[in-house]
Design an enzyme around this catalytic site. Structure first.
Site, PDB file in Angstrom:
ATOM      1  N   LYS A 101      -0.377  -8.873  20.449  1.00  0.00           N
ATOM      2  CA  LYS A 101      -1.170  -7.782  19.853  1.00  0.00           C
ATOM      3  C   LYS A 101      -2.108  -8.330  18.799  1.00  0.00           C
ATOM      4  O   LYS A 101      -3.303  -8.018  18.795  1.00  0.00           O
ATOM      5  CB  LYS A 101      -0.242  -6.748  19.220  1.00  0.00           C
ATOM      6  CG  LYS A 101      -0.968  -5.748  18.313  1.00  0.00           C
ATOM      7  CD  LYS A 101      -0.088  -4.693  17.710  1.00  0.00           C
ATOM      8  CE  LYS A 101       0.489  -5.037  16.381  1.00  0.00           C
ATOM      9  NZ  LYS A 101      -0.403  -4.995  15.237  1.00  0.00           N
ATOM     10  N   ASN A 102      -1.599  -9.165  17.898  1.00  0.00           N
ATOM     11  CA  ASN A 102      -2.424  -9.574  16.757  1.00  0.00           C
ATOM     12  C   ASN A 102      -3.479 -10.602  17.125  1.00  0.00           C
ATOM     13  O   ASN A 102      -4.408 -10.823  16.352  1.00  0.00           O
ATOM     14  CB  ASN A 102      -1.525 -10.042  15.607  1.00  0.00           C
ATOM     15  CG  ASN A 102      -0.767  -8.841  15.033  1.00  0.00           C
ATOM     16  OD1 ASN A 102      -1.142  -7.697  15.284  1.00  0.00           O
ATOM     17  ND2 ASN A 102       0.307  -9.095  14.321  1.00  0.00           N
ATOM     18  N   ASP A 126       6.900  -9.877  10.693  1.00  0.00           N
ATOM     19  CA  ASP A 126       6.917  -8.819  11.713  1.00  0.00           C
ATOM     20  C   ASP A 126       8.237  -8.770  12.469  1.00  0.00           C
ATOM     21  O   ASP A 126       8.513  -7.796  13.171  1.00  0.00           O
ATOM     22  CB  ASP A 126       5.752  -9.012  12.699  1.00  0.00           C
ATOM     23  CG  ASP A 126       4.424  -8.851  11.994  1.00  0.00           C
ATOM     24  OD1 ASP A 126       3.394  -9.255  12.568  1.00  0.00           O
ATOM     25  OD2 ASP A 126       4.408  -8.348  10.856  1.00  0.00           O
ATOM     26  N   CYS A 173      -1.225   1.387   4.285  1.00  0.00           N
ATOM     27  CA  CYS A 173      -0.403   1.252   5.489  1.00  0.00           C
ATOM     28  C   CYS A 173       1.040   1.536   5.081  1.00  0.00           C
ATOM     29  O   CYS A 173       1.379   1.575   3.924  1.00  0.00           O
ATOM     30  CB  CYS A 173      -0.579  -0.179   5.965  1.00  0.00           C
ATOM     31  SG  CYS A 173       0.483  -0.571   7.316  1.00  0.00           S
ATOM     32  N   ASP A 231      -9.214  -8.047  -0.867  1.00  0.00           N
ATOM     33  CA  ASP A 231      -9.960  -8.816  -1.874  1.00  0.00           C
ATOM     34  C   ASP A 231     -10.264 -10.242  -1.418  1.00  0.00           C
ATOM     35  O   ASP A 231     -11.331 -10.782  -1.731  1.00  0.00           O
ATOM     36  CB  ASP A 231      -9.184  -8.847  -3.196  1.00  0.00           C
ATOM     37  CG  ASP A 231      -7.783  -9.426  -3.022  1.00  0.00           C
ATOM     38  OD1 ASP A 231      -6.992  -8.826  -2.264  1.00  0.00           O
ATOM     39  OD2 ASP A 231      -7.502 -10.495  -3.576  1.00  0.00           O
ATOM     40  N   GLN A 232      -9.388 -10.846  -0.656  1.00  0.00           N
ATOM     41  CA  GLN A 232      -9.651 -12.219  -0.185  1.00  0.00           C
ATOM     42  C   GLN A 232     -10.729 -12.247   0.900  1.00  0.00           C
ATOM     43  O   GLN A 232     -11.499 -13.191   0.993  1.00  0.00           O
ATOM     44  CB  GLN A 232      -8.346 -12.861   0.334  1.00  0.00           C
ATOM     45  CG  GLN A 232      -7.275 -12.977  -0.725  1.00  0.00           C
ATOM     46  CD  GLN A 232      -7.726 -13.827  -1.914  1.00  0.00           C
ATOM     47  OE1 GLN A 232      -8.133 -14.983  -1.753  1.00  0.00           O
ATOM     48  NE2 GLN A 232      -7.713 -13.243  -3.106  1.00  0.00           N
ATOM     49  N   ARG A 268       2.278   1.291  19.844  1.00  0.00           N
ATOM     50  CA  ARG A 268       1.085   0.574  19.365  1.00  0.00           C
ATOM     51  C   ARG A 268       1.228  -0.925  19.611  1.00  0.00           C
ATOM     52  O   ARG A 268       0.236  -1.623  19.780  1.00  0.00           O
ATOM     53  CB  ARG A 268       0.921   0.799  17.853  1.00  0.00           C
ATOM     54  CG  ARG A 268       0.215   2.050  17.430  1.00  0.00           C
ATOM     55  CD  ARG A 268      -0.100   1.947  15.952  1.00  0.00           C
ATOM     56  NE  ARG A 268      -0.636   0.635  15.635  1.00  0.00           N
ATOM     57  CZ  ARG A 268      -0.368  -0.037  14.507  1.00  0.00           C
ATOM     58  NH1 ARG A 268       0.439   0.483  13.614  1.00  0.00           N
ATOM     59  NH2 ARG A 268      -0.879  -1.224  14.288  1.00  0.00           N
ATOM     60  N   ARG A 290      -2.279  -3.303   1.822  1.00  0.00           N
ATOM     61  CA  ARG A 290      -3.254  -3.984   2.678  1.00  0.00           C
ATOM     62  C   ARG A 290      -4.568  -4.243   1.931  1.00  0.00           C
ATOM     63  O   ARG A 290      -5.631  -3.764   2.325  1.00  0.00           O
ATOM     64  CB  ARG A 290      -3.531  -3.187   3.964  1.00  0.00           C
ATOM     65  CG  ARG A 290      -2.334  -2.688   4.724  1.00  0.00           C
ATOM     66  CD  ARG A 290      -1.331  -3.727   5.153  1.00  0.00           C
ATOM     67  NE  ARG A 290      -1.763  -4.607   6.213  1.00  0.00           N
ATOM     68  CZ  ARG A 290      -1.475  -4.401   7.498  1.00  0.00           C
ATOM     69  NH1 ARG A 290      -0.825  -3.325   7.858  1.00  0.00           N
ATOM     70  NH2 ARG A 290      -1.862  -5.258   8.416  1.00  0.00           N
ATOM     71  N   PRO A 291      -4.526  -4.958   0.824  1.00  0.00           N
ATOM     72  CA  PRO A 291      -5.776  -5.247   0.097  1.00  0.00           C
ATOM     73  C   PRO A 291      -6.694  -6.151   0.933  1.00  0.00           C
ATOM     74  O   PRO A 291      -6.235  -6.832   1.855  1.00  0.00           O
ATOM     75  CB  PRO A 291      -5.298  -5.989  -1.142  1.00  0.00           C
ATOM     76  CG  PRO A 291      -4.005  -6.584  -0.755  1.00  0.00           C
ATOM     77  CD  PRO A 291      -3.383  -5.646   0.230  1.00  0.00           C
TER      78      PRO A 291
HETATM   79  C1  EPZ Z   1      -1.553  -9.549   9.788  1.00  0.00           C
HETATM   80  O1  EPZ Z   1      -1.846  -8.582   8.796  1.00  0.00           O
HETATM   81  C2  EPZ Z   1      -0.830  -8.794  10.877  1.00  0.00           C
HETATM   82  N1  EPZ Z   1      -1.694  -7.762  11.403  1.00  0.00           N
HETATM   83  C3  EPZ Z   1       0.447  -8.174  10.329  1.00  0.00           C
HETATM   84  O2  EPZ Z   1       1.162  -7.627  11.440  1.00  0.00           O
HETATM   85  C4  EPZ Z   1       1.324  -9.278   9.717  1.00  0.00           C
HETATM   86  O3  EPZ Z   1       2.444  -8.685   9.111  1.00  0.00           O
HETATM   87  C5  EPZ Z   1       0.511 -10.065   8.690  1.00  0.00           C
HETATM   88  O4  EPZ Z   1      -0.692 -10.574   9.274  1.00  0.00           O
HETATM   89  C6  EPZ Z   1       1.290 -11.255   8.130  1.00  0.00           C
HETATM   90  O5  EPZ Z   1       1.625 -12.113   9.182  1.00  0.00           O
HETATM   91  C7  EPZ Z   1      -2.658  -8.111  12.263  1.00  0.00           C
HETATM   92  O6  EPZ Z   1      -2.816  -9.285  12.599  1.00  0.00           O
HETATM   93  C8  EPZ Z   1      -3.512  -6.990  12.778  1.00  0.00           C
HETATM   94  P1  EPZ Z   1      -2.294 -10.839   5.582  1.00  0.00           P
HETATM   95  P2  EPZ Z   1      -2.883  -8.965   7.615  1.00  0.00           P
HETATM   96  O7  EPZ Z   1      -3.721 -10.703   5.197  1.00  0.00           O
HETATM   97  O8  EPZ Z   1      -3.876  -9.932   8.109  1.00  0.00           O
HETATM   98  C9  EPZ Z   1      -1.914 -10.159   0.882  1.00  0.00           C
HETATM   99  C10 EPZ Z   1       2.175  -5.972  12.730  1.00  0.00           C
HETATM  100  O9  EPZ Z   1       3.276  -5.428  12.602  1.00  0.00           O
HETATM  101  N2  EPZ Z   1      -3.388 -10.037   0.930  1.00  0.00           N
HETATM  102  O10 EPZ Z   1      -1.803 -12.139   6.159  1.00  0.00           O
HETATM  103  O11 EPZ Z   1      -3.362  -7.687   7.010  1.00  0.00           O
HETATM  104  C11 EPZ Z   1      -1.225  -8.992   1.561  1.00  0.00           C
HETATM  105  O12 EPZ Z   1      -1.035  -7.934   0.644  1.00  0.00           O
HETATM  106  C12 EPZ Z   1       1.309  -6.198  11.517  1.00  0.00           C
HETATM  107  O13 EPZ Z   1       1.717  -6.419  13.823  1.00  0.00           O
HETATM  108  C13 EPZ Z   1      -4.078  -9.945  -0.275  1.00  0.00           C
HETATM  109  O14 EPZ Z   1      -3.489  -9.936  -1.353  1.00  0.00           O
HETATM  110  O15 EPZ Z   1      -1.904  -9.688   6.600  1.00  0.00           O
HETATM  111  C14 EPZ Z   1       0.077  -9.587   2.002  1.00  0.00           C
HETATM  112  O16 EPZ Z   1       0.972  -9.593   0.907  1.00  0.00           O
HETATM  113  C15 EPZ Z   1       1.916  -5.601  10.272  1.00  0.00           C
HETATM  114  N3  EPZ Z   1      -5.428  -9.863  -0.230  1.00  0.00           N
HETATM  115  C16 EPZ Z   1      -0.268 -11.040   2.304  1.00  0.00           C
HETATM  116  O17 EPZ Z   1      -1.503 -11.293   1.663  1.00  0.00           O
HETATM  117  C17 EPZ Z   1      -6.132  -9.883   0.948  1.00  0.00           C
HETATM  118  O18 EPZ Z   1      -7.371  -9.834   0.913  1.00  0.00           O
HETATM  119  C18 EPZ Z   1      -0.445 -11.344   3.784  1.00  0.00           C
HETATM  120  O19 EPZ Z   1      -1.397 -10.445   4.303  1.00  0.00           O
HETATM  121  C19 EPZ Z   1      -5.401  -9.971   2.151  1.00  0.00           C
HETATM  122  C20 EPZ Z   1      -4.033 -10.055   2.116  1.00  0.00           C
END
Ligand code: EPZ
Length: 401
Positions: A7-8, A290, A102, A110-111, A382, A107-108
Site C-alpha cells: 500500500k505505502n 505499522d 489522523c 514541517d520536514q 483501506r 501527521r505534521p
Molecule cells: C508513513 O507515514 C506511512 N504512511 C505510515 O503508515 C507509517 O506508519 C509511517 O510512514 C512510518 O513508517 C504512508 O506511507 C502513506 P513519517 P508518514 O513521516 O510518511 C514525524 C499505515 O498504516 N514527522 O515517517 O506520514 C511524525 O510525526 C500508515 O500504512 C514530523 O515530525 O510517516 C512521526 O512521528 C500509518 N514531521 C515520524 O516523523 C514531518 O514533517 C514518522 O513519520 C513528518 C513526520
C-alpha cells in the site's frame, strides 16, 4: 496466502507517475481502497487513468493541468500530501489541502516544507491549504530533523526535476523509498543512495513514462504471520521479500513461533501460547510501527509481561481499549503499553479505531474463544485486499455482514 503489492509504495508511485511527460504502467498494485481513491484523485486533476487488468494501472499525465487539489478531493487519503512534491516539480506551484489529523497522531509536515523551502520554494499553510511556489527549483542539501518516510519521498520527487543536485540526509530507508527511487530512475531520474540515510538526486529537465511493478506489502504479510503464530496455525505467505520482514521474523521466533524462509515465501507455525517479548517501533530496519498493533494483539495472550513502546506515533494505542473488551490486560503509560498476557481472549463486539488497529482486532478475533464482531471493517479495507477471502482460505471462520 499471497501478499499483494505494498500500500505505502502504491500511494507514492501513483502520484509520481504525474512527474513524467508520458504514460506509465504500474503493476502489482493492491486492490484496496486507497489505490482506487488515488486513481480517482488523479482523474479529477485531469490525469487519464485506465485499469489494464488486475493490479495493472496505466496513468497518462498529459491532460494533467491543475496544481490545485481541494479538500473534498484529498480528505479521504492521508497520502495525498505526495501531490505537493509532484505538483511543485511539474508546475512550480502546488495548492493541496491538508487531509487533517489522523487517528494515530498529528501527521505534521514541517520536514516536507523544510525540504521544499531548501529547494527554493515559498511554502506556507493557511486555512488548511498548503501553498508552494517556486520559479525554479534548485538542488540543495536537506538534513531531516526526524526520519520521515513522507518527507524523504516528497523531497526526492520534487528534486528529480530541480536544477542541480539535492542531498537528503537522515533520510528514511524503508523498502518503499527504494521502490519509488527505482521507478523514478526508470523514468530517467538520477538517484543514488536510496535505502541508506543519504540520498543524492541530480535534477534532470524531464522524465518519461515507465513500467514498474511495486514491491510486496510486508505489513499485510506480517499481519498474517502474526495471526498464524497466535492461532497455532501453519501459514505460508507467498510473494514476499523475506529481508523486509526480518524484524517480524525475529520477534515471532522470540515469541516461540517457528518461522522458515524459502525464497519468496515465509512459513509460520504457531507452537502454542506465545512467549512475552518486548517491542520498540523504529524506522526501518527497526520493528515497523505499522505492525505494532497486530503484535500487541498477539502479546495480549502471551505467557508473561510484554512491553511495547511506540516511538513513531503518539496515539497508536487506541485499539487497546477495544482489546480490553475482549479480556486483555494492558496498561498504557505514555508511549509504552505494558501487557500482562492472559490465557485467552473472549469474543466480543469491538470497533475499529484506525487501519492497523482494526487489523489487530481481526487478529484478536481469530485467537479469541467465541465470536467477535468487528465494527467499521471498511477502514481495514483501506490497506488489506480481500481480507475475509484470504482469511477463510486459511481456515478462519469469518464472514462480512
Ligand atoms: C508513513 O507515514 C506511512 N504512511 C505510515 O503508515 C507509517 O506508519 C509511517 O510512514 C512510518 O513508517 C504512508 O506511507 C502513506 P513519517 P508518514 O513521516 O510518511 C514525524 C499505515 O498504516 N514527522 O515517517 O506520514 C511524525 O510525526 C500508515 O500504512 C514530523 O515530525 O510517516 C512521526 O512521528 C500509518 N514531521 C515520524 O516523523 C514531518 O514533517 C514518522 O513519520 C513528518 C513526520
Amino acid at each position: 496466502m499471497r501478499a499483494g503489492g505494498r500500500k505505502n509504495a502504491a500511494v507514492a508511485v501513483i502520484p509520481a507517475a504525474l512527474l513524467a511527460e508520458g504514460p506509465s504502467v504500474l503493476e502489482n498494485l493492491p486492490d484496496i481502497l486507497d489505490v482506487h481513491t488515488y486513481g480517482e484523485i488523479l482523474e479529477e486533476l485531469g490525469g487519464a487513468v485506465r485499469w489494464l487488468g488486475k493490479g495493472r494501472l496505466e496513468i497518462n499525465p498529459n491532460s494533467f493541468s491543475t496544481y490545485q487539489a481541494p479538500y473534498e478531493l484529498v480528505k479521504r487519503l492521508r497520502a495525498s500530501y505526495y501531490l505537493l512534491g509532484v505538483l511543485l516539480a511539474r508546475f512550480g506551484r502546488a495548492e493541496v489541502s491538508l487531509p487533517g489529523g489522523c487517528d494515530i497522531g498529528l501527521r505534521p509536515i514541517d520536514q516536507h516544507l523544510k525540504g521544499f523551502r531548501a529547494l527554493g520554494a515559498e511554502a506556507e499553510i493557511s486555512h488548511g491549504v498548503v501553498r508552494l511556489e517556486a520559479r525554479q527549483l534548485r538542488g540543495a542539501s536537506v538534513y531531516l530533523d526526524v526520519v520521515s518516510v513522507g518527507a524523504t519521498i516528497n523531497i526526492m520527487m520534487a528534486a528529480t526535476l530541480a536544477r542541480g543536485t539535492t542531498v537528503i540526509e537522515n533520510a528514511a530507508r524503508e523498502p518503499h523509498v527504494v521502490d519509488l527511487a527505482n521507478y523514478l530512475s526508470a523514468m530517467g531520474a538520477q538517484i543514488r543512495g536510496a535505502g541508506t540515510d543519504v540520498i543524492k538526486i541530480r535534477g534532470v529537465s524531464r522524465l518519461k513514462g515507465a513500467a514498474h511493478a511495486i514491491i510486496p506489502d510486508e505489513i499485510e504479510a506480517a499481519t498474517y504471520m502474526i495471526a498464524a503464530a497466535g492461532t497455532g496455525g501453519d501459514v505460508t505467505v507467498e510473494n514476499v521479500i523475506p529481508k523486509h520482514l526480518d524484524p517480524i521474523t525475529a520477534k515471532l521466533r522470540e515469541a516461540g513461533a517457528e518461522v522458515e524462509e524459502n525464497g519468496d515465501c515465509i512459513r509460520v507455525r504457531g507452537t502454542g501460547r506465545p512467549k512475552a517479548v518486548n517491542i520498540k517501533t523504529l524506522p526501518y530496519p527497526g520493528f515497523p510501527t505499522d505492525a505494532q498493533q497486530p503484535m500487541t494483539a498477539l502479546l495480549s495472550v502471551a505467557s508473561g509481561t510484554s512491553l511495547v513502546t511506540e516511538s513513531i506515533w503518539e496515539r497508536r494505542f487506541r485499539h487497546v481499549d477495544e482489546l480490553k473488551k475482549m479480556g486483555s490486560n494492558i496498561r498504557v503509560e505514555g508511549r509504552t503499553a505494558i501487557i500482562e498476557g492472559v490465557e485467552r481472549l473472549s469474543g466480543a463486539p469491538v470497533t475499529v479505531t484506525d487501519l492497523r488497529g482494526g487489523a489487530a482486532l481481526v487478529v484478536a478475533g481469530l485467537m479469541a474463544e467465541g465470536t467477535t464482531l468487528v465494527v467499521g471493517i471498511e477502514r481495514v479495507d483501506r490497506g488489506y485486499e480481500s481480507l475475509e477471502k484470504k482469511l477463510a482460505a486459511l481456515g478462519a471462520r469469518v464472514e462480512r455482514d
